[in-house]
Design a protein around this motif. Structure first.
Motif, PDB file in Angstrom:
ATOM      1  N   GLU A  40       1.006  -1.101  -0.004  1.00  0.00           N
ATOM      2  CA  GLU A  40      -0.079   0.130   0.096  1.00  0.00           C
ATOM      3  C   GLU A  40       1.142   1.173  -0.066  1.00  0.00           C
ATOM      4  O   GLU A  40       2.062   1.317  -0.032  1.00  0.00           O
ATOM      5  CB  GLU A  40      -1.148   0.262   1.255  1.00  0.00           C
ATOM      6  CG  GLU A  40      -2.065  -1.130   1.389  1.00  0.00           C
ATOM      7  CD  GLU A  40      -2.901  -1.040   2.346  1.00  0.00           C
ATOM      8  OE1 GLU A  40      -4.169  -1.228   2.014  1.00  0.00           O
ATOM      9  OE2 GLU A  40      -2.514  -0.903   3.503  1.00  0.00           O
ATOM     10  N   HIS A  41       0.147   2.640   0.156  1.00  0.00           N
ATOM     11  CA  HIS A  41       0.948   3.750  -0.004  1.00  0.00           C
ATOM     12  C   HIS A  41       1.999   3.925   1.107  1.00  0.00           C
ATOM     13  O   HIS A  41       3.099   4.202   0.904  1.00  0.00           O
ATOM     14  CB  HIS A  41      -0.054   4.806   0.239  1.00  0.00           C
ATOM     15  CG  HIS A  41      -0.560   5.356  -1.240  1.00  0.00           C
ATOM     16  ND1 HIS A  41       0.110   5.393  -2.230  1.00  0.00           N
ATOM     17  CD2 HIS A  41      -1.919   5.465  -1.430  1.00  0.00           C
ATOM     18  CE1 HIS A  41      -0.816   5.627  -3.478  1.00  0.00           C
ATOM     19  NE2 HIS A  41      -1.906   5.704  -2.846  1.00  0.00           N
ATOM     20  N   VAL A  64      -1.383  -2.094  -8.594  1.00  0.00           N
ATOM     21  CA  VAL A  64      -1.475  -1.295  -7.335  1.00  0.00           C
ATOM     22  C   VAL A  64      -1.831   0.365  -8.041  1.00  0.00           C
ATOM     23  O   VAL A  64      -1.035   0.855  -8.492  1.00  0.00           O
ATOM     24  CB  VAL A  64      -0.385  -1.152  -6.606  1.00  0.00           C
ATOM     25  CG1 VAL A  64      -0.678  -0.443  -5.253  1.00  0.00           C
ATOM     26  CG2 VAL A  64      -0.069  -2.609  -6.040  1.00  0.00           C
ATOM     27  N   GLY A  67      -2.767   2.839  -3.987  1.00  0.00           N
ATOM     28  CA  GLY A  67      -2.612   2.251  -2.789  1.00  0.00           C
ATOM     29  C   GLY A  67      -3.482   1.133  -2.590  1.00  0.00           C
ATOM     30  O   GLY A  67      -3.426   0.105  -1.579  1.00  0.00           O
ATOM     31  N   ARG A  68      -4.213   0.642  -3.678  1.00  0.00           N
ATOM     32  CA  ARG A  68      -5.109  -0.505  -3.608  1.00  0.00           C
ATOM     33  C   ARG A  68      -4.796  -1.456  -4.739  1.00  0.00           C
ATOM     34  O   ARG A  68      -4.399  -1.080  -5.826  1.00  0.00           O
ATOM     35  CB  ARG A  68      -6.459  -0.091  -3.682  1.00  0.00           C
ATOM     36  CG  ARG A  68      -7.127   0.692  -2.308  1.00  0.00           C
ATOM     37  CD  ARG A  68      -8.612   1.430  -2.767  1.00  0.00           C
ATOM     38  NE  ARG A  68      -9.506   0.232  -3.001  1.00  0.00           N
ATOM     39  CZ  ARG A  68      -9.983  -0.311  -2.024  1.00  0.00           C
ATOM     40  NH1 ARG A  68     -10.011   0.178  -0.805  1.00  0.00           N
ATOM     41  NH2 ARG A  68     -11.234  -1.125  -2.021  1.00  0.00           N
ATOM     42  N   ASP A  79      -8.045  -3.556  -0.510  1.00  0.00           N
ATOM     43  CA  ASP A  79      -7.172  -2.927   0.562  1.00  0.00           C
ATOM     44  C   ASP A  79      -6.187  -4.111   1.167  1.00  0.00           C
ATOM     45  O   ASP A  79      -6.672  -5.375   0.785  1.00  0.00           O
ATOM     46  CB  ASP A  79      -7.692  -2.023   1.539  1.00  0.00           C
ATOM     47  CG  ASP A  79      -8.730  -2.687   2.265  1.00  0.00           C
ATOM     48  OD1 ASP A  79      -8.767  -3.925   2.541  1.00  0.00           O
ATOM     49  OD2 ASP A  79      -9.362  -1.819   3.015  1.00  0.00           O
TER      50      ASP A  79
END
Length: 349
Positions: A40-41, A64, A67-68, A79
């Motif tokens: 993720e981020h 991605v 972030g997902r 997520d």
């Protein structure tokens, strides 16, 4: 052979080098399950079942985005907890099974969400990390472990880590089982090894080779110490190896062998000179593990039963290991180990 009731993923297993997971998702396999890893981020790792609940597409083929993890088929996103969203039907909610994930020793590890297993701690204070290697062995977990839990084959198979084939009767073997571990101590005349490695390790004429290890079973792994030394004085050669071998079953017939290799040196130069020879030690360990892989994959049978085998004094650990795999790793009764193998007069006492 089927996975038992406890479940392989109830234990932490290494599945991917950290450096291999960057901006793109990566698919891995463990315990017969296909998982997808992504970041993720905030660099948090998501570990999900590698299948979109919409139309069963492999999520590892996606990307991605913001972030997902985005499915490549219809753009559904998820997520790190597996909560999904549909771009075409916003009210439609979905959940992908997720797993616990962490990074340790520059490797990504996974286990079932909520499982109470503890991540193995490597006791390597005073050692330098030399390399981390991954090899795949087309053999069940038990047979992979068998190879790393006996030293007799080193006389005929290995180049550096092993005993003189003409003096195997002199090798001393001591087995020290507990309810949760199996410790083995071996010492005997070393085999002749290559000049460059002999000089680096400080091995001299008359030295013995020593191989001590302890096998643990949650997850299944060994902590192995290799060194050479003078049997009369006990003085060690200049370099000692410590290798943590983690065994990750990918499925019923394939096992990933992860080797976390460390060394310490008494050479009177900075860092014992080990950084200069890291490439050589990595190459040698890789060669030795590949020899193990080829050996096990060449077995005439991949049956994990030990019933009917003609086992000797080096093989006592086979039954001990199977009992602990059944009890501690799979959570099933040790039925296979309960039947005594066909042993010679020196074995299995």
């Amino acid at each position: 052979m089927q996975v038992g009731s406890m479940g392989i993923l109830d234990h932490w297993h290494p599945v991917l080098l950290s450096q291999r997971l960057s901006s793109k998702p990566v698919g891995v396999r463990v315990g017969g399950q296909s998982l997808v890893l992504f970041r993720e981020h905030d660099r948090q790792i998501g570990a999900l079942q590698d299948m979109c609940p919409h139309r069963r597409m492999r999520l590892s083929g996606g990307r991605v985005a913001n972030g997902r993890l985005q499915c490549p088929y219809h753009g559904w996103t998820f997520d790190a907890k597996g909560c999904g969203a549909s771009p075409g039907t916003p009210r439609l909610q979905a959940q992908v099974p997720c797993y616990d994930a962490c990074e340790a020793y520059n490797v990504i590890w996974v286990k079932a969400q909520g499982a109470s297993a503890t991540l193995p701690a490597f006791e390597v204070a005073g050692y330098q990390h030399m390399c981390t290697l991954e090899h795949h062995m087309r053999a069940p977990l038990e047979l992979a472990l068998d190879n790393f839990c006996e030293i007799e084959h080193t006389a005929t198979v290995h180049q550096t880590f092993g005993f003189d084939p003409a003096r195997m009767t002199e090798v001393d073997v001591q087995v020290e089982p507990t309810d949760t571990t199996v410790r083995v101590r071996n010492g005997g005349p070393t085999k002749r090894i290559g000049w460059a490695m002999r000089q680096l390790l400080g091995v001299r004429s008359g030295h013995w080779f020593y191989s001590y290890w302890t096998t643990y079973f949650s997850p299944v792994h060994l902590v192995i110490d290799h060194w050479w030394g003078n049997p009369a004085t006990g003085r060690e050669a200049l370099v000692r190896w410590r290798v943590v071998v983690m065994l990750t079953p990918l499925d019923a017939g394939t096992t990933a062998v992860w080797s976390f290799a460390y060394a310490r040196s008494r050479w009177p130069v900075p860092w014992g000179g080990l950084p200069l020879f890291r490439w050589l030690m990595r190459r040698q360990l890789d060669t030795e593990i590949r020899l193990d892989v080829g050996l096990v994959e060449g077995l005439a049978s991949l049956d994990t039963s030990i019933v009917g085998m003609k086992l000797g004094r080096f093989d006592r650990v086979l039954g001990l290991n199977r009992d602990r795999i059944d009890r501690l790793y799979r959570g099933t009764a040790g039925l296979q180990a309960s039947t005594p193998p066909d042993c010679g007069p020196d074995s299995c006492q």
